[in-house]
Design a protein around this motif. Structure first.
Motif, short mmCIF file in Angstrom:
data_model
loop_
_atom_site.label_atom_id
_atom_site.label_comp_id
_atom_site.label_asym_id
_atom_site.label_seq_id
_atom_site.Cartn_x
_atom_site.Cartn_y
_atom_site.Cartn_z
N PRO A 255 -115.12 -53.58 -49.79
CA PRO A 255 -114.82 -52.44 -48.93
C PRO A 255 -114.49 -51.15 -49.67
O PRO A 255 -114.60 -50.07 -49.10
N ASP A 256 -114.10 -51.25 -50.94
CA ASP A 256 -113.81 -50.04 -51.71
C ASP A 256 -115.02 -49.54 -52.49
O ASP A 256 -114.94 -48.55 -53.20
N GLY A 257 -116.14 -50.23 -52.36
CA GLY A 257 -117.36 -49.86 -53.07
C GLY A 257 -118.10 -48.74 -52.37
O GLY A 257 -117.58 -48.08 -51.47
N PRO A 258 -119.34 -48.52 -52.76
CA PRO A 258 -120.13 -47.43 -52.17
C PRO A 258 -120.37 -47.65 -50.68
O PRO A 258 -120.36 -48.78 -50.20
N GLN A 259 -120.56 -46.54 -50.00
CA GLN A 259 -120.83 -46.56 -48.57
C GLN A 259 -122.10 -45.78 -48.29
O GLN A 259 -122.41 -44.83 -48.99
N LEU A 260 -122.79 -46.18 -47.26
CA LEU A 260 -123.97 -45.47 -46.78
C LEU A 260 -123.57 -44.76 -45.50
O LEU A 260 -122.91 -45.35 -44.65
N THR A 261 -123.97 -43.51 -45.37
CA THR A 261 -123.69 -42.75 -44.16
C THR A 261 -125.02 -42.27 -43.59
O THR A 261 -125.83 -41.67 -44.31
N VAL A 262 -125.23 -42.57 -42.30
CA VAL A 262 -126.48 -42.17 -41.64
C VAL A 262 -126.15 -41.48 -40.32
O VAL A 262 -125.07 -41.66 -39.76
#
Length: 75
Positions: A54-61
């Motif tokens: 959960p603290d890793g990279p995130q994708l936002t779309v």
């Protein structure tokens, strides 16, 4: 999905209230199962992250892109 906001744990009594989005974990995600995703929808974006990191990279779309993705996976 219904947008769920809740008061952030970072909010204090003497400052303006902060808000956070509610992450939703995939129903296929288990403690010992395959890695799955969590999503956090907001009015202007859908955030996606790895449930095991959960603290890793995130994708936002954009919400429209997310709807298109969901439609494509359920057809």
């Amino acid at each position: 999905m219904t947008l769920e906001w809740f008061k952030s744990s970072y909010s204090t009594a003497d400052e303006p209230a902060c808000v956070e989005v509610s992450w939703r974990k995939s129903s296929y995600s288990t403690a010992d199962g395959p890695e799955c995703v969590e999503v956090a929808p907001t009015p202007s974006a859908v955030h996606v992250r790895d449930s095991k990191n959960p603290d890793g990279p995130q994708l936002t779309v954009a919400p429209t892109a997310w709807v298109g993705f969901i439609r494509g996976t359920t057809e």
